[in-house]
Design an enzyme around this catalytic site. Structure first.
Site, mmCIF file in Angstrom:
data_model
loop_
_atom_site.group_PDB
_atom_site.id
_atom_site.type_symbol
_atom_site.label_atom_id
_atom_site.label_comp_id
_atom_site.label_asym_id
_atom_site.label_seq_id
_atom_site.Cartn_x
_atom_site.Cartn_y
_atom_site.Cartn_z
ATOM 1 N N CYS A 70 36.247 29.468 35.943
ATOM 2 C CA CYS A 70 36.301 31.126 36.092
ATOM 3 C C CYS A 70 37.759 31.539 35.976
ATOM 4 O O CYS A 70 38.060 32.488 34.965
ATOM 5 C CB CYS A 70 36.013 31.779 37.289
ATOM 6 S SG CYS A 70 35.449 33.324 37.213
ATOM 7 N N CYS A 71 38.889 30.868 36.437
ATOM 8 C CA CYS A 71 40.146 31.564 36.588
ATOM 9 C C CYS A 71 40.695 31.195 34.858
ATOM 10 O O CYS A 71 41.425 31.718 34.700
ATOM 11 C CB CYS A 71 41.093 30.761 37.529
ATOM 12 S SG CYS A 71 41.045 31.569 39.062
ATOM 13 N N CYS B 207 41.338 38.629 42.930
ATOM 14 C CA CYS B 207 39.889 39.282 42.547
ATOM 15 C C CYS B 207 39.046 39.118 44.006
ATOM 16 O O CYS B 207 39.185 38.590 44.825
ATOM 17 C CB CYS B 207 39.163 38.159 41.730
ATOM 18 S SG CYS B 207 39.903 37.898 40.194
ATOM 19 N N CYS C 53 37.173 36.227 45.616
ATOM 20 C CA CYS C 53 37.927 35.246 45.972
ATOM 21 C C CYS C 53 39.082 35.533 47.086
ATOM 22 O O CYS C 53 39.853 34.690 46.842
ATOM 23 C CB CYS C 53 38.431 34.380 44.821
ATOM 24 S SG CYS C 53 37.147 33.872 43.432
ATOM 25 N N CYS D 56 45.517 29.759 40.908
ATOM 26 C CA CYS D 56 44.307 30.219 40.010
ATOM 27 C C CYS D 56 44.738 29.560 38.525
ATOM 28 O O CYS D 56 44.034 29.526 37.650
ATOM 29 C CB CYS D 56 44.523 31.602 39.502
ATOM 30 S SG CYS D 56 46.268 32.299 39.286
HETATM 31 FE FE1 SF4 Z 1 37.224 34.346 38.908
HETATM 32 FE FE2 SF4 Z 1 37.674 34.171 41.438
HETATM 33 FE FE3 SF4 Z 1 39.652 33.057 39.516
HETATM 34 FE FE4 SF4 Z 1 39.098 35.878 39.709
HETATM 35 S S1 SF4 Z 1 40.134 34.587 41.203
HETATM 36 S S2 SF4 Z 1 39.089 34.545 37.741
HETATM 37 S S3 SF4 Z 1 36.823 35.866 40.167
HETATM 38 S S4 SF4 Z 1 37.484 32.330 40.143
#
Ligand code: SF4
Length: 267
Positions: free
Chosen positions: A151-152, A234, A237, A260
C-alpha cells in the site's frame, strides 16, 4: 500555487563551496538516475561541509545549487512545517508537494490550507493513479490491512518516483533522533531509490528544537499533535501514543513495519 520556475539560472558558488553540476535527465521510462563519480565526490564534500551549518544555510546552499530543480516533499509534520517557514523566507517558489494517499487525516489537509494562508505557499497534492475506491476495489479491500508495504509502495513510493524524475534534489524533514533507522541520516546524500540528491536540513535537530521554533515563530502545525499524536501519517496506520512511548510508536502499530519506504535506502 508554489512552483519552480523552469529556466531560472542558479548561482555558481556559495559560502559552502562550489555547486554540483546538473544531473543527466532520464529518458521517459528509463531506469533511476545514477550520479557520476564527480557528483558523488561533491555530495560527500558538501555533506561534510554542511554538518554544522544551520538549517537555513543548508537550504540556501541547496537552492543556490539546484533551484529550480529542487523540491521538497512533506507529510505536513512539524519538521516539514518548519522547513516551509524557512523556504517562505529564502525562496518561496520552491515546488513543495505532499503525497496525498487518500487516507490522510482531515486535520492534515486543513493544515495545508492554513500554511497557504500564512505563507502564500500552496503545498501541491500529488496523488496516486487510482483513487482509494478504485484501489481497494482492485485489491479486494484495504491493502493497508493485508499488505501495508505494498500500500505504501503504490500510494507513496511510486508517486514520489514520478515527481523525482523532474528534479535534481529533494528536501525532507527527517531527524536523526526520530528513530534508530534514521540515526545515521546525512545532511546530503545520493538517494539511490529515487535517483536524486536528498537533503535533510533538520537532521541534527532535536524534537525540542523543532517545537521551540514552531512556538516561537507561531508556525502552523497539526492540532492532532496536541491530542497525543507526535507522528502523523495516514489515519488507518496512525494511533495516539501514551507518555513515554517512542514518538513513532503510533505508526503501523502491531506490524513489523516502521517506515513507509521513502526514507529506507534503495537496493
Ligand atoms: Fe497505506 Fe497505511 Fe501506507 Fe498510508 S501509511 S499508504 S494507508 S499502508
Amino acid at each position: 500555487m508554489s512552483s519552480a520556475v523552469p529556466g531560472l539560472s542558479s548561482r555558481n558558488h556559495t559560502e559552502h563551496g562550489s555547486v554540483g553540476k546538473a544531473l543527466p535527465r532520464p529518458e521517459v521510462g528509463s531506469a533511476v538516475r545514477m550520479p557520476t563519480p564527480e557528483q558523488v565526490e561533491m555530495i560527500e564534500r558538501q555533506n561534510a561541509a554542511l554538518e554544522t551549518a544551520s538549517a537555513e544555510d543548508i537550504l540556501t546552499w541547496a537552492i543556490a545549487t539546484y533551484f529550480p530543480h529542487f523540491t521538497m516533499a512533506t507529510g505536513l509534520g512539524p519538521e516539514g512545517c518548519v522547513i516551509i517557514s524557512m523556504l517562505a523566507k529564502i525562496e518561496p517558489r520552491v515546488y513543495i508537494f505532499n503525497l496525498d494517499t487518500g487516507y490522510q487525516f482531515r486535520e492534515t489537509l486543513e493544515l495545508r490550507d492554513r500554511i497557504a494562508e500564512k505563507y502564500g505557499i500552496e503545498v501541491d497534492l500529488q496523488k496516486p493513479e487510482l483513487s482509494v475506491e478504485a484501489y481497494e476495489a482492485a485489491h479486494g479491500g484495504p491493502m493497508y490491512q493485508t499488505n501495508p508495504d505494498r500500500c505504501c509502495f503504490d500510494r507513496k513510493v511510486v508517486v514520489l518516483q514520478r515527481v523525482a524524475k523532474n528534479y535534481d534534489a529533494w528536501a525532507t524533514g527527517i531527524r536523526r533522533d526520530q528513530s534508530p533507522t534514521r540515526a545515521d541520516t546525512p545532511i546530503v546524500r545520493w538517494d539511490k531509490k529515487f535517483g536524486l540528491v536528498k537533503i535533510s536540513p533538520l537532521a541534527t535537530w532535536t524534537k525540542s528544537d523543532v517545537w521551540k521554533r514552531i512556538l516561537h515563530e507561531k508556525i502552523p502545525y497539526n492540532p492532532l499533535h496536541d491530542q497525543g499524536y507526535p507522528s502523523i501519517g495516514c489515519w488507518p496506520c496512525t494511533r495516539s501514543v501514551t507518555p513515554g512511548e517512542d514518538e513513532r510508536a503510533g505508526r503501523w502499530t502491531g506490524k513489523a513495519k516502521t517506515e513507509c519506504g521513502l526514507h529506507t535506502p534503495g537496493e
